[in-house]
Design a protein around this motif. Structure first.
Motif, PDB file in Angstrom:
ATOM      1  N   THR A  36       0.831  -1.204   0.000  1.00  0.00           N
ATOM      2  CA  THR A  36       0.000   0.000   0.000  1.00  0.00           C
ATOM      3  C   THR A  36       0.865   1.253   0.000  1.00  0.00           C
ATOM      4  OG1 THR A  36      -1.793  -1.114   1.195  1.00  0.00           O
ATOM      5  CG2 THR A  36      -1.770   1.299   1.252  1.00  0.00           C
ATOM      6  N   VAL A  37       1.870   1.256   0.876  1.00  0.00           N
ATOM      7  CA  VAL A  37       2.780   2.408   0.960  1.00  0.00           C
ATOM      8  C   VAL A  37       3.513   2.600  -0.365  1.00  0.00           C
ATOM      9  CG1 VAL A  37       4.837   3.335   2.088  1.00  0.00           C
ATOM     10  CG2 VAL A  37       3.080   2.178   3.447  1.00  0.00           C
ATOM     11  N   LYS A  38       3.977   1.495  -0.933  1.00  0.00           N
ATOM     12  CA  LYS A  38       4.705   1.564  -2.202  1.00  0.00           C
ATOM     13  C   LYS A  38       3.814   2.122  -3.316  1.00  0.00           C
ATOM     14  CE  LYS A  38       7.649  -1.299  -5.169  1.00  0.00           C
ATOM     15  NZ  LYS A  38       8.187  -2.672  -5.398  1.00  0.00           N
ATOM     16  N   PHE A  80       7.157   9.667  -5.758  1.00  0.00           N
ATOM     17  CA  PHE A  80       8.065   9.938  -4.632  1.00  0.00           C
ATOM     18  C   PHE A  80       9.174   8.895  -4.555  1.00  0.00           C
ATOM     19  CE2 PHE A  80       9.510   9.403  -0.286  1.00  0.00           C
ATOM     20  CZ  PHE A  80       9.745  10.713   0.115  1.00  0.00           C
ATOM     21  N   THR A  81      10.390   9.353  -4.341  1.00  0.00           N
ATOM     22  CA  THR A  81      11.533   8.473  -4.080  1.00  0.00           C
ATOM     23  C   THR A  81      12.191   8.905  -2.779  1.00  0.00           C
ATOM     24  OG1 THR A  81      12.955   9.900  -5.429  1.00  0.00           O
ATOM     25  CG2 THR A  81      11.997   7.966  -6.501  1.00  0.00           C
ATOM     26  N   PHE A  82      12.735   7.957  -2.050  1.00  0.00           N
ATOM     27  CA  PHE A  82      13.326   8.248  -0.752  1.00  0.00           C
ATOM     28  C   PHE A  82      14.586   9.098  -0.884  1.00  0.00           C
ATOM     29  CE2 PHE A  82      10.831   4.462   0.073  1.00  0.00           C
ATOM     30  CZ  PHE A  82      10.234   4.772   1.277  1.00  0.00           C
ATOM     31  N   SER A  83      14.757  10.020   0.074  1.00  0.00           N
ATOM     32  CA  SER A  83      15.933  10.883   0.101  1.00  0.00           C
ATOM     33  C   SER A  83      16.852  10.461   1.239  1.00  0.00           C
ATOM     34  CB  SER A  83      15.518  12.349   0.302  1.00  0.00           C
ATOM     35  OG  SER A  83      16.640  13.155   0.596  1.00  0.00           O
ATOM     36  N   MET A 143      10.799   0.843   6.171  1.00  0.00           N
ATOM     37  CA  MET A 143      11.134   0.712   4.759  1.00  0.00           C
ATOM     38  C   MET A 143      11.690   2.067   4.296  1.00  0.00           C
ATOM     39  SD  MET A 143       7.477   0.881   2.663  1.00  0.00           S
ATOM     40  CE  MET A 143       8.304   1.143   1.106  1.00  0.00           C
ATOM     41  N   PRO A 144      12.843   2.084   3.646  1.00  0.00           N
ATOM     42  CA  PRO A 144      13.826   1.000   3.610  1.00  0.00           C
ATOM     43  C   PRO A 144      14.404   0.776   5.002  1.00  0.00           C
ATOM     44  CG  PRO A 144      14.788   3.020   2.750  1.00  0.00           C
ATOM     45  CD  PRO A 144      13.338   3.312   2.980  1.00  0.00           C
ATOM     46  N   SER A 145      14.911  -0.416   5.236  1.00  0.00           N
ATOM     47  CA  SER A 145      15.433  -0.750   6.555  1.00  0.00           C
ATOM     48  C   SER A 145      16.790  -0.088   6.790  1.00  0.00           C
ATOM     49  CB  SER A 145      15.587  -2.272   6.674  1.00  0.00           C
ATOM     50  OG  SER A 145      16.123  -2.626   7.927  1.00  0.00           O
TER      51      SER A 145
END
Length: 282
Positions: free
Chosen positions: A8-10, A18-21, A194-196
């Motif tokens: 769901t989050v993905k 959105f991409t993680f920073s 996430m990410p760990s």
């Protein structure tokens, strides 16, 4: 909408491009047990205001909105604003502020946003890279807040909650102890995100004191002594303070002798009263 479900989050994040920073230390919680425990630990009600720092996708924010009368979340990353509009659309007791918490006038924000609240608390999953700066800003600003419940890197949490005068103590330990009473609430494993991340986390509570526990005539000098003592941890406190503050070792030796302190004592063995007395004697 299950914000703890990986898929769901993905899907939500992908839908907003959105991409993680890494620079912003973004790791989003997917462990469903953590945020409810954090929110419940506040003992909040409809008269409570909660300031959150870094809501991410709103997983903790959702729990805070369920227990408090008003929630204000400060989010630096404007890319997350449309994500939060989607994940938290059901709550009308929430306001998102797109700004840097380190640059905000927090006294003004609290006065304006929490007018009518009988108590104000801070609750956040803090990015590791700003843990100490944010906590110290909250404490040093002497804001009208009762407590701070935050998730931090485990090593940082151990130092923040350590007893002054013990091996784990550092400059931040003495600084936190000056303003608040600290305690560890519970651990959070690295696979809860996430990410760990590469380290485990811990949730801590700082109960902000209304009355001064320590009598310090010159706070600036006191904190300078504390920081100087810990600036060279492998050296004795005497040598570290002398080197960092530019005070002659002869004068400092006399002060240590007068206070009955071992000349070879290291900073982590000094107590709060020791730091205060050294500052007073300088």
């Amino acid at each position: 909408m299950d914000l703890y479900d990986y898929n769901t989050v993905k899907r939500i994040l992908s839908g907003h491009g959105f991409t993680f920073s890494k620079a912003l230390g973004q790791n989003f919680l997917i462990n469903p047990d953590v945020c409810p425990k954090m929110a419940d630990s506040l003992s909040a009600d409809e008269h409570t205001g909660v300031l959150e720092v870094g809501p991410g996708i709103g997983v903790l924010t959702k729990e805070l909105c369920s227990v408090a009368g008003k929630v204000v979340s400060v989010e630096l990353d404007k890319r997350l604003l449309p994500v939060l509009d989607e994940t938290l659309a059901q709550f009308n007791n929430l306001e998102i502020v797109n700004d840097d918490v380190m640059k905000l006038d927090l006294h003004k924000l609290i006065a304006e946003k929490f007018d009518g609240c009988t108590s104000v608390k801070v609750c956040a999953n803090l990015p590791y890279y700003i843990t100490s700066p944010v906590i110290m800003t909250l404490l040093e600003s002497r804001l009208p807040i009762d407590e701070i419940v935050v998730m931090v890197q485990k090593e940082a949490g151990e130092r923040l909650c350590a007893q002054v005068g013990t091996r784990l103590a550092g400059a931040v330990t003495a600084a936190v102890n000056y303003y608040a009473d600290s305690e560890t609430l519970f651990d959070v494993a690295r696979d809860s995100f996430m990410p760990s991340p590469k380290v485990d986390s811990v949730v801590i509570r700082l109960k902000v004191r209304k009355d001064e526990k320590y009598k310090v005539n010159n706070e600036k000098k006191f904190f300078t002594v504390v920081k100087s003592a810990f600036s060279q941890r492998r050296k004795t406190a005497l040598n570290s303070i002398s080197n960092t503050m530019g005070i002659s070792k002869k004068d400092l030796t006399e002060i240590f002798d007068n206070l009955g302190l071992d000349l070879n004592i290291r900073a982590e063995k000094l107590l709060m009263d020791d730091f205060i007395h050294i500052a007073e004697k300088l």
